[in-house]
Design an enzyme around this catalytic site. Structure first.
Site: not given
Length: 524
Positions: A66-67, A106, A190, A324-325
């Site tokens: 995540d990130d 996300c 999410h 995710d990004n």
């Protein structure tokens, strides 16, 4: 600034503001030309192309950070954080140096990854908030959403067209479950707060087993679920043990798989802020708490790989490690421009490593652009499962690429959406950006279609007797030659006029086709 914010939300103005927002939403005009009713979820629209279930000996694991920034792993250049497990996977497998998330933020990114379709087709274009959020946070989201729709800012807004991933979408998990696989999701979901609507629990999307959070780890209240049972209503700041918990559950699932093929979606909280590494990793990196969280994510990857080896499953399991990004407030995009939320490379391009199975050649580096939307088609072909024919599947199978053939995918277009705005297209070595925010999201200081950008454009200088204006800030459109300018530093649109026009036309054609059929349903 903090005092002014607190003062605003402590006065009766908040009630008036809430009423204004409510009225504005009731009379809002859909500026994207989309039929919001088409995003009403329905299981009945789901159709299957194969009545006979097929089994495959290939297992699949997607490990999602995540990130995590492109430059946050050793093989992509970091010297501040040690990531030996991921680096070893890249050495033993394939490192995609130009792997893209399906969105720069996300929730939509996860929707695209699981469905194989551009996330705008699901109606999810922004982070999905907690249903039981506090009143002030809900109002804050409404304010920013309203302002974003007006083009005044470019913040958490833009308004998703659905509160949940539509049930008529068909995920990787459903596809594999329908063909004899056992499936599990561990970690962050999410894609809609199922704590208030259990019909949207991950089990409705093909997961036999789920242990994890309904929301992002900073979107309080964050509930912890084991199966369909909510064990903790709000985890608060007690988060340091969850990375290990999710990792242990994935390892246990592998150990109990026996001879039945499986799919694991391990979606860790790391290194999304706030950073809560366990005691074993606190202070161990040279990059502060963020680096500690990355190091623990790397450890988690190693534990999963070791479990596969211990159970003699390492040669028939495809493992995909990605993010995710791009990075948010902390983290590194490497030499890339931009960060989370932007259509520049730093927002979309993420670490992407494939490992395992006979399809993955050892110690390979592939520079052909790929995107998370390709995962579903790739897994389907590996497993021998036909794709649905009642919808557009935007992704392509990567098997030809893994086999050494680049012709089919080398020059296919990839599109970059920010909210519902189709901002950019990547094709071969070229990247065309119609317009974007030059400055880090969420401040659109010079995006032409924003209120701020439009106001600033009035400062442009037009010499007497001339028709061409000289921009005060950025100039659009932009064309970048990424093979020699991966940092998107030099706009060569005026040098390559024909290429700029061709890519602009291709982007506009795709945008119009999306407007004409936003969900991407096809007639059989």
């Amino acid at each position: 600034m903090k005092k002014r914010t607190l003062l605003l939300f402590s006065t009766p103005l908040i009630t008036l503001l809430a009423i204004i927002i409510l009225v504005a939403n009731l009379f809002a005009i859909n500026s994207h030309g989309l039929d919001t009713e088409s995003f009403e979820v329905s299981v009945e629209n789901k159709s299957f192309t194969s009545e006979k279930k097929r089994k495959s000996k290939t297992n699949f694991i997607i490990i999602l950070a995540d990130d995590l920034g492109y430059g946050d792993i050793g093989v992509n250049g970091t010297k501040a954080i040690k990531t030996p497990e991921i680096d070893e996977l890249a050495a033993q497998g394939v490192n995609f140096t130009q792997g893209y998330a399906s969105a720069p933020i996300c929730s939509p990114s996860r929707a695209g990854l699981l469905t194989g379709r551009y996330p705008v087709r699901t109606g999810i274009i922004q982070p999905m908030g907690a249903a039981n959020d506090s009143f002030l946070r809900k109002v804050s989201r409404s304010v920013t959403s309203f302002a974003s729709n007006l083009g005044a800012i470019d913040n958490i807004g833009g308004a998703n067209l659905t509160k949940f991933l539509p049930l008529d979408e068909y995920t990787i998990a459903e596809m594999l479950q329908d063909n004899g696989y056992q499936t599990a999701a561990f970690g962050k979901w999410h894609l809609g707060d199922f704590s208030v609507a259990p019909e949207y629990h991950p089990k409705a999307y093909g997961f036999d087993k789920f242990i994890g959070f309904n929301m992002s780890n900073d979107d309080w209240p964050v509930a912890f679920f084991r199966g369909e049972k909510k064990e903790i209503t709000d985890i608060g700041l007690d988060q340091s043990h969850y990375t290990k918990l999710f990792t242990d559950e994935a390892v246990s699932f592998i150990e109990q798989a026996n001879d039945q093929p499986f799919f694991i979606y391990l979606s860790q909280k790391d290194p999304h802020q706030p950073f809560f590494p366990s005691d074993a990793f606190k202070g161990k990196s040279d990059a502060g708490p963020y680096g500690d969280a990355v190091a623990e994510f790397d450890w988690s990857v190693g534990e999963v790989i070791q479990a596969l080896k211990d159970n003699n499953l390492d040669e028939n399991t495809l493992v995909i490690v990605t993010s995710d990004n791009g990075p948010w407030f902390q983290g590194s995009a490497g030499e890339l421009r931009g960060r989370k939320g932007q259509s520049f490379e730093g927002g979309f391009r993420v670490p992407t490593v494939f490992w395992g199975t006979e399809h993955v050649q050892a110690n390979s580096t592939i520079s052909t652009p790929i995107m998370h939307i390709d995962f579903l088609s790739t897994i389907a072909e590996m497993a021998g499962i036909p794709l649905l024919t009642d919808r557009i599947i935007d992704g392509k199978s990567l098997l030809p690429l893994l086999a050494g053939s680049t012709e089919e995918l080398e020059n296919r277009p990839l599109y970059f959406f920010h909210d519902f705005d189709l901002e950019a297209i990547r094709k071969g070595k070229w990247k065309y950006i119609d317009s974007n925010s030059h400055y880090v999201w969420p401040a659109p200081l010079d995006k032409p279609d924003s209120a701020v950008g439009s106001a600033l454009s009035m400062m442009n200088y037009t010499p007497p007797g001339q028709t061409e204006s000289i921009p005060t800030l950025g100039e659009w459109p932009a064309l970048y030659q990424l093979d020699i300018d991966s940092g998107e530093s030099y706009n060569v649109a005026k040098k390559h006029v024909d290429k700029t026009k061709a890519l602009a036309a291709e982007l506009n054609r795709f945008h119009q086709s999306y407007i004409n059929n936003p969900r991407g349903w096809l007639k059989n």
